[in-house]
Design a protein around this motif. Structure first.
Motif, PDB file in Angstrom:
ATOM      1  N   ALA A  90       0.802  -1.140   0.000  1.00 57.77           N
ATOM      2  CA  ALA A  90       0.097   0.154  -0.014  1.00 57.77           C
ATOM      3  C   ALA A  90       1.011   1.186   0.078  1.00 57.77           C
ATOM      4  O   ALA A  90       1.698   1.254   0.681  1.00 57.77           O
ATOM      5  N   PHE A  91       0.580   2.288  -0.707  1.00 53.83           N
ATOM      6  CA  PHE A  91       1.019   3.581  -0.822  1.00 53.83           C
ATOM      7  C   PHE A  91       0.013   4.801  -0.441  1.00 53.83           C
ATOM      8  O   PHE A  91      -0.985   4.443  -1.018  1.00 53.83           O
ATOM      9  N   ASN A  92       0.689   5.779   0.018  1.00 53.92           N
ATOM     10  CA  ASN A  92      -0.537   6.800   0.203  1.00 53.92           C
ATOM     11  C   ASN A  92       0.306   8.166  -0.185  1.00 53.92           C
ATOM     12  O   ASN A  92       1.591   8.298  -0.222  1.00 53.92           O
ATOM     13  N   GLY A  93      -0.427   9.253  -0.210  1.00 53.80           N
ATOM     14  CA  GLY A  93      -0.121  10.584  -0.301  1.00 53.80           C
ATOM     15  C   GLY A  93       0.638  10.614  -1.600  1.00 53.80           C
ATOM     16  O   GLY A  93      -0.110  10.313  -2.721  1.00 53.80           O
ATOM     17  N   MET A  94       1.755  11.421  -1.629  1.00 51.68           N
ATOM     18  CA  MET A  94       2.452  11.646  -2.991  1.00 51.68           C
ATOM     19  C   MET A  94       3.080  10.577  -3.804  1.00 51.68           C
ATOM     20  O   MET A  94       2.862  10.429  -4.974  1.00 51.68           O
ATOM     21  N   ALA A  95       3.275   9.533  -2.880  1.00 51.05           N
ATOM     22  CA  ALA A  95       3.865   8.329  -3.677  1.00 51.05           C
ATOM     23  C   ALA A  95       2.669   7.617  -4.460  1.00 51.05           C
ATOM     24  O   ALA A  95       2.842   7.260  -5.583  1.00 51.05           O
ATOM     25  N   ALA A  96       1.602   7.619  -3.872  1.00 51.45           N
ATOM     26  CA  ALA A  96       0.318   6.755  -4.201  1.00 51.45           C
ATOM     27  C   ALA A  96      -0.038   7.694  -5.592  1.00 51.45           C
ATOM     28  O   ALA A  96      -0.563   7.376  -6.717  1.00 51.45           O
ATOM     29  N   ARG A  97      -0.113   9.114  -5.492  1.00 52.71           N
ATOM     30  CA  ARG A  97      -0.240   9.817  -6.752  1.00 52.71           C
ATOM     31  C   ARG A  97       0.583   9.644  -7.791  1.00 52.71           C
ATOM     32  O   ARG A  97       0.115   9.483  -9.093  1.00 52.71           O
ATOM     33  N   ILE A  98       1.905   9.433  -7.475  1.00 56.56           N
ATOM     34  CA  ILE A  98       2.798   9.430  -8.837  1.00 56.56           C
ATOM     35  C   ILE A  98       2.707   7.878  -9.379  1.00 56.56           C
ATOM     36  O   ILE A  98       2.596   7.907 -10.547  1.00 56.56           O
ATOM     37  N   ILE A  99       2.380   7.039  -8.782  1.00 54.25           N
ATOM     38  CA  ILE A  99       2.254   5.598  -8.873  1.00 54.25           C
ATOM     39  C   ILE A  99       0.765   5.617  -9.770  1.00 54.25           C
ATOM     40  O   ILE A  99       0.746   5.084 -10.858  1.00 54.25           O
ATOM     41  N   GLN A 100      -0.430   6.284  -9.316  1.00 56.86           N
ATOM     42  CA  GLN A 100      -1.522   6.374 -10.024  1.00 56.86           C
ATOM     43  C   GLN A 100      -1.306   6.931 -11.469  1.00 56.86           C
ATOM     44  O   GLN A 100      -1.843   6.672 -12.514  1.00 56.86           O
ATOM     45  N   HIS A 101      -0.283   8.197 -11.448  1.00 56.03           N
ATOM     46  CA  HIS A 101      -0.350   8.746 -12.770  1.00 56.03           C
ATOM     47  C   HIS A 101       0.322   7.925 -13.841  1.00 56.03           C
ATOM     48  O   HIS A 101       0.005   7.677 -14.783  1.00 56.03           O
ATOM     49  N   GLU A 102       1.547   7.209 -13.356  1.00 51.80           N
ATOM     50  CA  GLU A 102       2.340   6.368 -14.000  1.00 51.80           C
ATOM     51  C   GLU A 102       1.556   5.047 -14.458  1.00 51.80           C
ATOM     52  O   GLU A 102       1.538   4.592 -15.767  1.00 51.80           O
ATOM     53  N   TYR A 103       0.800   4.557 -13.534  1.00 47.90           N
ATOM     54  CA  TYR A 103      -0.160   3.435 -13.889  1.00 47.90           C
ATOM     55  C   TYR A 103      -1.169   3.639 -14.959  1.00 47.90           C
ATOM     56  O   TYR A 103      -1.486   2.874 -15.761  1.00 47.90           O
ATOM     57  N   ASP A 104      -1.773   4.923 -14.833  1.00 42.14           N
ATOM     58  CA  ASP A 104      -2.463   5.311 -16.204  1.00 42.14           C
ATOM     59  C   ASP A 104      -1.739   5.322 -17.396  1.00 42.14           C
ATOM     60  O   ASP A 104      -2.471   4.752 -18.192  1.00 42.14           O
ATOM     61  N   HIS A 105      -0.582   5.630 -17.387  1.00 42.01           N
ATOM     62  CA  HIS A 105       0.007   5.366 -18.579  1.00 42.01           C
ATOM     63  C   HIS A 105       0.159   4.116 -19.230  1.00 42.01           C
ATOM     64  O   HIS A 105      -0.261   3.754 -20.503  1.00 42.01           O
ATOM     65  N   ILE A 106       0.138   3.150 -18.366  1.00 42.25           N
ATOM     66  CA  ILE A 106       0.398   1.731 -18.829  1.00 42.25           C
ATOM     67  C   ILE A 106      -1.331   0.885 -19.268  1.00 42.25           C
ATOM     68  O   ILE A 106      -1.343   0.161 -19.691  1.00 42.25           O
ATOM     69  N   GLU A 107      -2.082   1.883 -18.641  1.00 40.47           N
ATOM     70  CA  GLU A 107      -3.684   1.720 -18.860  1.00 40.47           C
ATOM     71  C   GLU A 107      -4.011   2.276 -20.380  1.00 40.47           C
ATOM     72  O   GLU A 107      -5.087   2.487 -20.736  1.00 40.47           O
ATOM     73  N   GLY A 108      -3.122   3.069 -20.951  1.00 42.91           N
ATOM     74  CA  GLY A 108      -3.463   4.092 -22.164  1.00 42.91           C
ATOM     75  C   GLY A 108      -4.444   5.197 -21.943  1.00 42.91           C
ATOM     76  O   GLY A 108      -4.689   5.811 -22.735  1.00 42.91           O
ATOM     77  N   LYS A 109      -4.025   5.780 -20.625  1.00 45.42           N
ATOM     78  CA  LYS A 109      -4.789   7.028 -20.230  1.00 45.42           C
ATOM     79  C   LYS A 109      -3.613   8.045 -19.876  1.00 45.42           C
ATOM     80  O   LYS A 109      -2.556   7.804 -19.585  1.00 45.42           O
ATOM     81  N   LEU A 110      -3.990   9.317 -19.970  1.00 40.43           N
ATOM     82  CA  LEU A 110      -3.186  10.449 -19.583  1.00 40.43           C
ATOM     83  C   LEU A 110      -3.966  11.405 -18.799  1.00 40.43           C
ATOM     84  O   LEU A 110      -5.222  11.366 -18.416  1.00 40.43           O
ATOM     85  N   PHE A 111      -3.234  12.122 -17.849  1.00 40.72           N
ATOM     86  CA  PHE A 111      -3.827  12.928 -16.934  1.00 40.72           C
ATOM     87  C   PHE A 111      -4.921  13.973 -17.297  1.00 40.72           C
ATOM     88  O   PHE A 111      -5.767  14.419 -16.782  1.00 40.72           O
ATOM     89  N   THR A 112      -4.725  14.456 -18.697  1.00 38.32           N
ATOM     90  CA  THR A 112      -5.796  15.236 -19.198  1.00 38.32           C
ATOM     91  C   THR A 112      -6.864  14.703 -19.703  1.00 38.32           C
ATOM     92  O   THR A 112      -7.878  15.145 -19.683  1.00 38.32           O
ATOM     93  N   ASP A 113      -7.262  13.278 -19.801  1.00 39.90           N
ATOM     94  CA  ASP A 113      -8.209  12.627 -19.586  1.00 39.90           C
ATOM     95  C   ASP A 113      -9.204  12.910 -18.350  1.00 39.90           C
ATOM     96  O   ASP A 113     -10.398  12.608 -18.419  1.00 39.90           O
ATOM     97  N   LYS A 114      -8.587  13.253 -17.269  1.00 40.35           N
ATOM     98  CA  LYS A 114      -9.158  13.360 -16.034  1.00 40.35           C
ATOM     99  C   LYS A 114      -9.855  14.836 -15.697  1.00 40.35           C
ATOM    100  O   LYS A 114     -10.455  15.294 -14.814  1.00 40.35           O
ATOM    101  N   LEU A 115      -9.503  15.773 -16.890  1.00 44.88           N
ATOM    102  CA  LEU A 115      -9.984  17.226 -17.022  1.00 44.88           C
ATOM    103  C   LEU A 115     -11.555  17.269 -17.444  1.00 44.88           C
ATOM    104  O   LEU A 115     -11.771  16.598 -18.196  1.00 44.88           O
TER     105      LEU A 115
END
Length: 190
Positions: free
Chosen positions: A130-155
């Motif tokens: 389990a990860f939390n805070g900023m570590a969780a955020r960075i992991i989620q951002h990078e995980y989105d990349h391997i799922e074919g998603k970009l942070f702009t999709d969340k806007l």
């Protein structure tokens, strides 16, 4: 070796990445090392394999730059191979994110503060953590990349429309960066 980072608009950024199979493990440590070198050269805190043109489930993170805000991030450097999010929990919180594939654009993105991940490290040892805070955020951002998603999709649709021209300019190479990039819509001969 520094690898070129693919820019917004490249189809590899929209593909769901595939797992590394046992026969593909040779050379993995060198790829991880090259990804770290590429990430540090671009002054990033995370980099996913699709961002270097490889549609594989791999990303690297180094959250050390955030250790002044979260001391537990001192020396938080990890490679995540074939990761799967098991659970995301907590109330979403905003943070102004950017992306090496989308230079010069930063936007507030809401993410959950905790994530549980099943993954392999670069020695192919399995972990569930389990990860939390900023570590969780960075992991989620990078995980989105391997799922074919970009942070702009969340806007919101309005925010997307407001940055659409800038995104198109990035895909054409009409952006200044001090690291090597590949632009999908750049005119040849420039």
């Amino acid at each position: 070796m520094k690898l070129p980072i693919v820019a917004y608009g490249d189809p590899v950024l929209r593909k769901k990445a595939t797992d590394f199979e046992p026969q593909e493990i040779a050379g993995l440590k060198q790829l991880v090392a090259d990804m770290y070198e590429t990430m540090y050269n671009a002054r990033g805190v995370g980099l996913a394999a699709p961002q270097v043109g490889l549609s594989k489930r791999l990303f690297v993170v180094d959250a050390t730059p955030f250790d002044d805000e979260e001391p537990e991030l001192k020396d938080f450097k990890k490679a995540f191979i074939n990761p799967q999010i098991v659970e995301e929990t907590g109330e979403e919180w905003p943070f102004n994110e950017g992306c090496l594939s989308i230079p010069d654009i930063r936007e507030d993105v809401y993410r959950k503060p905790e994530v549980r991940l099943s993954y392999y490290d670069e020695d192919m040892q399995h972990h569930e953590e389990a990860f939390n805070g900023m570590a969780a955020r960075i992991i989620q951002h990078e995980y989105d990349h391997i799922e074919g998603k970009l942070f702009t999709d969340k806007l919101s649709p309005l925010r997307k429309r407001l940055i659409e021209k800038r995104l198109n300019d990035i895909s054409k190479g009409a952006v200044k960066v001090d690291y090597k990039m590949k632009f999908p819509a750049a005119k040849k001969g420039r």
